[in-house]
Scaffold this motif. Structure first.
Motif, mmCIF file in Angstrom:
data_model
loop_
_atom_site.group_PDB
_atom_site.id
_atom_site.type_symbol
_atom_site.label_atom_id
_atom_site.label_comp_id
_atom_site.label_asym_id
_atom_site.label_seq_id
_atom_site.Cartn_x
_atom_site.Cartn_y
_atom_site.Cartn_z
ATOM 1 N N PRO A 50 0.816 -1.219 0.000
ATOM 2 C CA PRO A 50 0.000 0.000 0.000
ATOM 3 C C PRO A 50 0.851 1.271 0.000
ATOM 4 O O PRO A 50 0.449 2.286 -0.561
ATOM 5 C CB PRO A 50 -0.822 -0.127 1.284
ATOM 6 N N GLU A 51 2.026 1.198 0.650
ATOM 7 C CA GLU A 51 2.904 2.375 0.645
ATOM 8 C C GLU A 51 3.375 2.695 -0.770
ATOM 9 O O GLU A 51 3.464 3.874 -1.151
ATOM 10 C CB GLU A 51 4.119 2.121 1.558
ATOM 11 N N ARG A 52 3.686 1.646 -1.553
ATOM 12 C CA ARG A 52 4.120 1.869 -2.928
ATOM 13 C C ARG A 52 2.979 2.428 -3.770
ATOM 14 O O ARG A 52 3.185 3.307 -4.611
ATOM 15 C CB ARG A 52 4.623 0.543 -3.522
ATOM 16 N N GLN A 53 1.744 1.938 -3.532
ATOM 17 C CA GLN A 53 0.595 2.471 -4.251
ATOM 18 C C GLN A 53 0.381 3.940 -3.926
ATOM 19 O O GLN A 53 0.091 4.743 -4.815
ATOM 20 C CB GLN A 53 -0.663 1.664 -3.900
ATOM 21 N N GLU A 54 0.536 4.282 -2.665
ATOM 22 C CA GLU A 54 0.369 5.688 -2.284
ATOM 23 C C GLU A 54 1.468 6.549 -2.895
ATOM 24 O O GLU A 54 1.228 7.699 -3.300
ATOM 25 C CB GLU A 54 0.399 5.799 -0.753
ATOM 26 N N GLN A 55 2.668 5.986 -2.986
ATOM 27 C CA GLN A 55 3.766 6.722 -3.618
ATOM 28 C C GLN A 55 3.478 6.978 -5.092
ATOM 29 O O GLN A 55 3.753 8.073 -5.607
ATOM 30 C CB GLN A 55 5.074 5.937 -3.461
ATOM 31 N N LEU A 56 2.911 5.984 -5.775
ATOM 32 C CA LEU A 56 2.559 6.158 -7.182
ATOM 33 C C LEU A 56 1.473 7.217 -7.359
ATOM 34 O O LEU A 56 1.526 8.020 -8.288
ATOM 35 C CB LEU A 56 2.089 4.824 -7.776
ATOM 36 N N ARG A 57 0.484 7.218 -6.456
ATOM 37 C CA ARG A 57 -0.562 8.242 -6.545
ATOM 38 C C ARG A 57 0.040 9.633 -6.376
ATOM 39 O O ARG A 57 -0.383 10.586 -7.039
ATOM 40 C CB ARG A 57 -1.625 7.995 -5.475
ATOM 41 N N GLU A 58 1.007 9.727 -5.466
ATOM 42 C CA GLU A 58 1.644 11.032 -5.249
ATOM 43 C C GLU A 58 2.458 11.443 -6.472
ATOM 44 O O GLU A 58 2.430 12.612 -6.895
ATOM 45 C CB GLU A 58 2.542 10.953 -4.007
ATOM 46 N N GLU A 59 3.167 10.486 -7.080
ATOM 47 C CA GLU A 59 3.970 10.791 -8.257
ATOM 48 C C GLU A 59 3.081 11.203 -9.430
ATOM 49 O O GLU A 59 3.451 12.062 -10.238
ATOM 50 C CB GLU A 59 4.813 9.576 -8.641
ATOM 51 N N MET A 60 1.903 10.588 -9.548
ATOM 52 C CA MET A 60 0.985 10.890 -10.640
ATOM 53 C C MET A 60 0.129 12.119 -10.359
ATOM 54 O O MET A 60 -0.617 12.569 -11.235
ATOM 55 C CB MET A 60 0.083 9.684 -10.922
ATOM 56 N N GLY A 61 0.231 12.654 -9.160
ATOM 57 C CA GLY A 61 -0.542 13.843 -8.826
ATOM 58 C C GLY A 61 -1.996 13.566 -8.526
ATOM 59 O O GLY A 61 -2.820 14.498 -8.510
ATOM 60 N N LEU A 62 -2.366 12.303 -8.270
ATOM 61 C CA LEU A 62 -3.761 11.963 -8.025
ATOM 62 C C LEU A 62 -4.229 12.370 -6.636
ATOM 63 O O LEU A 62 -5.441 12.371 -6.373
ATOM 64 C CB LEU A 62 -3.977 10.454 -8.219
#
Length: 314
Positions: A50-62
């Motif tokens: 889940p931490e990696r998923q949250e990191q991806l959301r942050e990188e994508m600006g979601l």
């Protein structure tokens, strides 16, 4: 006067594109589902924390507020930076340009068939009222607005690819593979063009200048082509701009039926994967192409007939 008309049309174009950007952005973010989870779906998703998923959301600006995401999208659109595809990890503009040629060839082929079939049928129907060709133009118009595009495409494949193996049923190799999908698109617009051509030509044929041409003893070819059809074609030219939008929308279905790699298939897959940047970029690009074509058609109509621009408020 023409400069004022042009400025007014360009201002309208900007407003339309702004509204389109708001609509597509709102619709995409209203759809259920998480693009990150869709992107990581499959074998990889079980090993992603889940931490990696949250990191991806942050990188994508979601995780940014929607107005911040829209502002970023609008700013990028103005500078031709449409972002990066979530799933394909490639610039959206590069993906669009890579598929543009196939969709453009399909749309132009559809317009060509629509004009040839529609104008020819409409002219013959106007010159031979009450004949079988007049009835055929009416049937063609009804079919064009009633038949589903996918059904017509499958019918053409059945007849001209299997019963009569003249053209390949799918693919995008060579001009022969372009005939059936272009014909399926063109037939849907040909009926509308045929009926409009017929009505416009019948209206022109009773004008005083046409009667004067007959009174002068001019040959039929000169009267019909130079005096009647030339003036009757202006409404047909206007409708062609609208039909181009139908071609772009129909490309989504046609490219799927005939397995053509174009913008239509690309946007369908992007919607299924909730690839925000790719969907927004394709829709905005196609909307821009549509309004630009209509702008060119309106300017050409205004140039050919000054009454058009004089009757339109700038």
């Amino acid at each position: 006067m023409f400069a004022n008309y042009l400025a007014g049309r360009i201002a309208q174009l900007g407003i339309v594109l702004l509204l389109v950007s708001v609509a597509v952005f709102s619709i995409m973010h209203a759809l259920p589902g998480d693009p990150v989870q869709l992107m990581l779906s499959g074998a990889e998703s079980g090993s992603v924390t889940p931490e990696r998923q949250e990191q991806l959301r942050e990188e994508m600006g979601l995780n940014d507020p929607l107005y911040v995401q829209y502002g970023r999208f609008l700013r990028g659109a103005v500078t031709t930076d449409l972002g990066t595809s979530v799933r394909l990890r490639a610039p959206v503009l590069d993906l669009i340009l890579d598929r543009l040629g196939s969709t453009l060839a399909l749309s132009l082929g559809g317009i060509l068939f629509a004009v040839i079939i529609g104008v020819t049928t409409g002219v013959m129907a106007a010159l031979k009222q009450g004949s079988w060709i007049d009835g055929f133009s009416r049937v063609l118009a009804y079919a064009g607005v009633s038949l589903p595009l996918f059904w017509l495409g499958l019918l053409l494949i059945l007849v001209f690819a299997f019963w009569l193996p003249w053209f390949p049923p799918a693919g995008s190799e060579g001009l022969r593979s372009l005939v059936l999908p272009s014909l399926s698109l063109g037939l849907l617009s040909a009926g509308v063009i045929a009926r409009l051509t017929r009505a416009s030509l019948l209206e022109v044929l009773v004008e005083d200048y046409v009667r004067a041409a007959w009174a002068k003893g001019l040959p039929k070819r000169i009267v019909y082509l130079r005096h009647a059809l030339r003036n009757a074609f202006l409404p047909v030219l206007t409708i062609l701009g609208l039909q181009f939008g139908a071609m772009l929308a129909g490309a989504v279905v046609t490219e799927t039926v005939f397995s053509r790699p174009g913008l239509g298939r690309l946007v369908v897959s992007a919607i299924l994967w909730k690839d925000y940047p790719l969907v927004q970029g394709i829709v905005l690009f196609m909307a821009t192409a549509y309004v630009l074509v209509n702008l060119l058609v309106d300017l050409l109509a205004a140039w050919l007939d000054p009454r058009v621009r004089d009757a339109t408020p700038a």
